[in-house]
Design an enzyme around this catalytic site. Structure first.
Site, mmCIF file in Angstrom:
data_model
loop_
_atom_site.group_PDB
_atom_site.id
_atom_site.type_symbol
_atom_site.label_atom_id
_atom_site.label_comp_id
_atom_site.label_asym_id
_atom_site.label_seq_id
_atom_site.Cartn_x
_atom_site.Cartn_y
_atom_site.Cartn_z
ATOM 1 N N ASP A 284 36.592 -43.994 28.158
ATOM 2 C CA ASP A 284 35.243 -44.325 28.813
ATOM 3 C C ASP A 284 34.923 -45.945 28.272
ATOM 4 O O ASP A 284 35.616 -46.023 27.192
ATOM 5 C CB ASP A 284 34.224 -43.019 28.435
HETATM 6 C C1 BGC Z 1 30.593 -44.047 32.027
HETATM 7 C C2 BGC Z 1 31.569 -43.536 32.985
HETATM 8 C C3 BGC Z 1 32.075 -44.757 33.904
HETATM 9 C C4 BGC Z 1 32.409 -46.053 33.194
HETATM 10 C C5 BGC Z 1 32.565 -47.094 34.266
HETATM 11 C C6 BGC Z 1 30.637 -45.472 31.703
HETATM 12 O O1 BGC Z 1 29.566 -45.760 30.884
HETATM 13 O O2 BGC Z 1 30.322 -43.016 31.018
HETATM 14 O O3 BGC Z 1 31.307 -42.362 33.789
HETATM 15 O O4 BGC Z 1 32.985 -44.498 34.808
HETATM 16 O O5 BGC Z 1 31.112 -46.220 32.405
HETATM 17 O O6 BGC Z 1 31.565 -47.514 34.737
#
Ligand code: BGC
Length: 743
Positions: A284
């Site tokens: 993530d």
């Molecule tokens: C979120 C994810 C997301 C990623 C990219 C993160 O902060 O938890 O769900 O896909 O950002 O934007």
């Protein structure tokens, strides 16, 4: 005849198999030779993902000239680069790199791209798997036309805590429903298979148990028994993996003390080991580096080592891999085989998408233009939105409204709202005001010349001014009926949007009270990305529709429901609490040794002494304008053995005044087990249309396999004994039967 068919079938499938094998052989040959040519730095470059500055959810890489890095093969993937032109121009730079490995463009396409669909939680309320798959399909068609190869969806985290703002992204609290929806979404995104220009890679997230963050506070720790993990939190992930999801994203939380990004148990043992997942895992945003904050890694060097060895194949925005993995490999702390495995998983997906054959195949300006205003997508957005609306209350047949009503007062801060309909995790486009109707516009389009609309905003969504109340009361007094549209702002639920107070924000419930005091029939519409608490409204107002955030044509869908052009059929995918203190509250809980016997039984039982024992609305609940009556359950046998099938049949009669759809739900309870079992577990459902006056038989079949659970040693078993079986229109109001599983 049969033999010929069988032979044909055999030769067809062997031909398919042969083609697959040759493709696999061809691909592996290609990948082998490519990997052989790659330097260590180039290999690690493929494991590195950066964001452009388009839609960021965390700190971004500021330093360094990213284009030079692309040219050097130091970046394998980008997120937040969209549009056929932009993706093409970056891809052109990648084509100037030594090995010309195409970039992979990822994006959070969560509930639509150009055409926005209901929030995933709202869509889950439709219990309509075809509609959910269609919404993901359309999102993929639009996103792929804008050069996107990969969506960071579906989010399949089980959500039992409405304080957690991210429940809006998932399918609610139930592992069975969540698994089917996970599969539908993966199928929708990935379409007919990679290689087709409208199929994008799905990314199942967040692995794992992120939804159980302590206190519903985002990014918080998770402490959970292995059995709870296997029984409740993992099933939707497993279902998505089995459906062929191409990628997984790990999660921000630690699970029992190990950050998910550094968890070998989750990524190597379960996902890549037990489930034989062949795709790749992306971290993530910044979660590799965040292991330093967790106190699990000393610095980014150690974080890169821990994450790579644990099976995180791609580093989103931590820069830990690109900066430290080369040294870690040279020092022998990360084996070359670990890098090669991650690399191959990533390159394989690029190959399957067809990017080596044509790196620009998704960046097609013409296709982008065509899909930009596809009218079928708008029509689908309205259809799915209508199916997602849940009718919570309808006394004295307040709804549907007659189109002959003389005067309707439209009150509330959302009546003229436009962008709010798009909810969190959606994109704003310049022409939204032309494409997204407000509720006011949608109602105006619906009524005839004889109906007059009065409007008063009443108050804002979040502030405390009551100065607009008088005008709202005035409008109500002049009208035959009042529709009040209230809720959260679209940004109140989503990532980093946990709330300790989930009541209707601001003075909105006071506005409802003031308007209801006029004595006029009041219909309340509630927009939100999570279950909210609105006890006064629930008790005193005759009609309530829960409308979530429904997307581009959401307001049209609400107008259809208000005037009876669509009979609501949604059912809650999450339990609605009576107060924050009751959270977490979910239907499939254990019984305890001292279950409360009644709503107000507080006598040394498991209860809160200051709250009724039921939730405000149970899981699976949702009314219709018509009435469905359930017959007793007929079982084909009272006992089954493993290998045998139990058939449960009910007759559902529509004895109201409207044609309608009902979600017929089947639950079971394993009365005694070697570990305690939930009081109810959803094991099947069917959404059926029944015209007024008609009856339909609904049949479910169960075998011993449906009665399995994880025992103390985490074996997935069934145990002989007594079972209860329930069928009904929600998890509370059910017909009941009993059967036995024999040895
Ligand atoms: C979120 C994810 C997301 C990623 C990219 C993160 O902060 O938890 O769900 O896909 O950002 O934007």
């Amino acid at each position: 005849m049969k033999r010929v068919a069988l032979l044909l079938c055999f030769s067809f499938s062997s031909a398919v198999l042969f083609a697959q094998v040759t493709n696999e052989v061809k691909m592996n040959r290609f990948l082998d030779s490519l990997i052989r040519l790659m330097t260590l730095e180039e290999k690690i470059g493929q494991m590195n993902q950066y964001s452009s500055d388009f839609a960021v959810t965390g700190p971004i890489t500021k330093d360094g000239d990213k284009q030079t890095q692309v040219r050097k093969g130091m970046i394998g993937s980008y997120l937040n680069v969209t549009g056929a032109e932009r993706t093409r121009s970056l891809q052109e730079i990648a084509m100037q790199s030594r090995l010309k490995i195409p970039l992979l463009f990822g994006q959070d396409v969560i509930h639509g791209y150009r055409t926005i669909f209901p929030l995933p939680l709202a869509e889950a309320a439709s219990w309509d798997l075809e509609a959910i798959e269609l919404s993901a399909r359309i999102a993929a068609i639009e996103a792929s036309a804008a050069g996107i190869h990969w969506t960071f969806a579906p989010m399949v985290d089980i959500g039992r805590d409405p304080r957690w703002g991210r429940v809006m992204e998932g399918a609610g609290e139930d592992p069975y429903l969540g698994s089917l929806i996970a599969k539908a979404r993966v199928n929708g995104f990935q379409g007919k298979g990679f290689g087709n220009t409208d199929a994008v890679l799905a990314c199942v997230k967040h692995f794992a148990a992120y939804g159980a963050a302590v206190g519903g506070r985002d990014y918080n720790s998770v402490d959970m028994s292995p059995r709870m993990l296997y029984e409740t939190y993992l099933p939707p992930f497993k279902a998505a993996a089995e459906a062929g999801a191409a990628t997984f994203m790990n999660s921000f939380n630690d699970l029992n003390g190990i950050p998910a990004t550094g968890s070998r148990f989750l990524q190597r043992d379960i996902l890549k080991g037990q489930w034989k997942f062949k795709g790749f895992v992306v971290s993530d945003w910044g979660s590799v580096g965040e292991m330093v904050n967790h106190g699990y890694a000393k610095d980014n060097y150690e974080a890169a080592m821990l994450a790579a060895n644990a099976g995180s194949d791609m580093d989103m925005e931590s820069r830990a891999y690109v900066q430290h993995l080369p040294r870690l490999v040279r020092e022998g702390k990360v084996k070359m085989s670990v890098v090669d495995d991650a690399l191959r998983r990533i390159l394989r997906k690029k190959y399957e998408l067809g990017l080596f054959a044509d790196p620009y195949k998704f960046s097609n300006v013409q296709r982008e233009k065509e899909q930009w205003n596809n009218p079928q997508h708008l029509a689908a957005s309205k259809e799915v939105a209508a199916k997602s609306i849940v009718l919570l209350k309808n006394e004295q047949q307040t709804l549907p409204l007659s189109k002959q009503t003389k005067k309707i007062a439209l009150v509330g801060p959302l009546v003229k709202a436009i962008k709010e309909h798009l909810g969190f995790w959606s994109y704003d486009w310049d022409d939204d005001s032309a494409r997204v109707p407000s509720l006011y516009q949608s109602i105006q389009n619906k009524i005839g010349n004889n109906t007059q609309l009065l409007y008063a905003k009443g108050c804002e969504l979040t502030d405390s001014s009551r100065s607009g109340f008088a005008a709202a009361v005035d409008a109500a007094n002049q009208s035959d009926v009042v529709v009040i549209y209230v809720g959260e702002t679209r940004n109140m639920s989503g990532e980093a949007k946990s709330r300790s107070n989930i009541h209707l924000p601001g003075v909105q419930e006071e506005l409802i009270k003031a308007v209801a005091a006029t004595g006029k029939p009041v219909i309340v519409l509630i927009a939100a990305g999570r279950p909210l608490v609105f006890n006064w409204t629930a008790e005193h107002v005759p009609a309530i529709l829960y409308t979530w955030w429904l997307g581009t044509k959401g307001a049209d869908a609400i107008a259809d429901v208000l005037f009876g052009d669509y009979n609501p059929s949604g059912k809650l995918p999450m339990t609605f609490p009576r107060s924050e203190g009751q959270i977490p509250v979910y239907y499939n809980h254990y019984n305890t040794g001292r279950p409360a016997k009644t709503e107000t039984d507080f006598n040394y039982v498991s209860a809160y002494t200051d709250l009724r024992n039921s939730p405000q609305y149970p899981f699976g609940f949702g009314l219709s304008y018509t009435k469905f009556q359930y017959s007793d359950i007929q079982l084909n046998k009272l006992a089954i053995k493993p290998g045998e099938t139990l058939t449960a049949t009910v007759t559902v009669t529509n004895n109201g005044n409207y044609d309608g759809e009902e979600v017929v739900q089947l639950y079971i309870r394993d009365v005694t087990g070697s570990v305690v079992r939930p009081v109810k577990e959803l094991k099947g459902f069917k959404k059926i249309k029944i015209n007024k006056g008609e009856s339909k038989q609904v049949q479910f079949t169960l075998t011993a396999n449906d009665l399995r659970f994880y025992n103390e040693r985490l074996q997935y078993i069934y145990e002989p004994g007594e079972f209860r079986l329930f069928i009904g229109g929600n998890s509370r109001d059910l017909q009941e039967a009993k059967f036995e599983l024999k040895k």
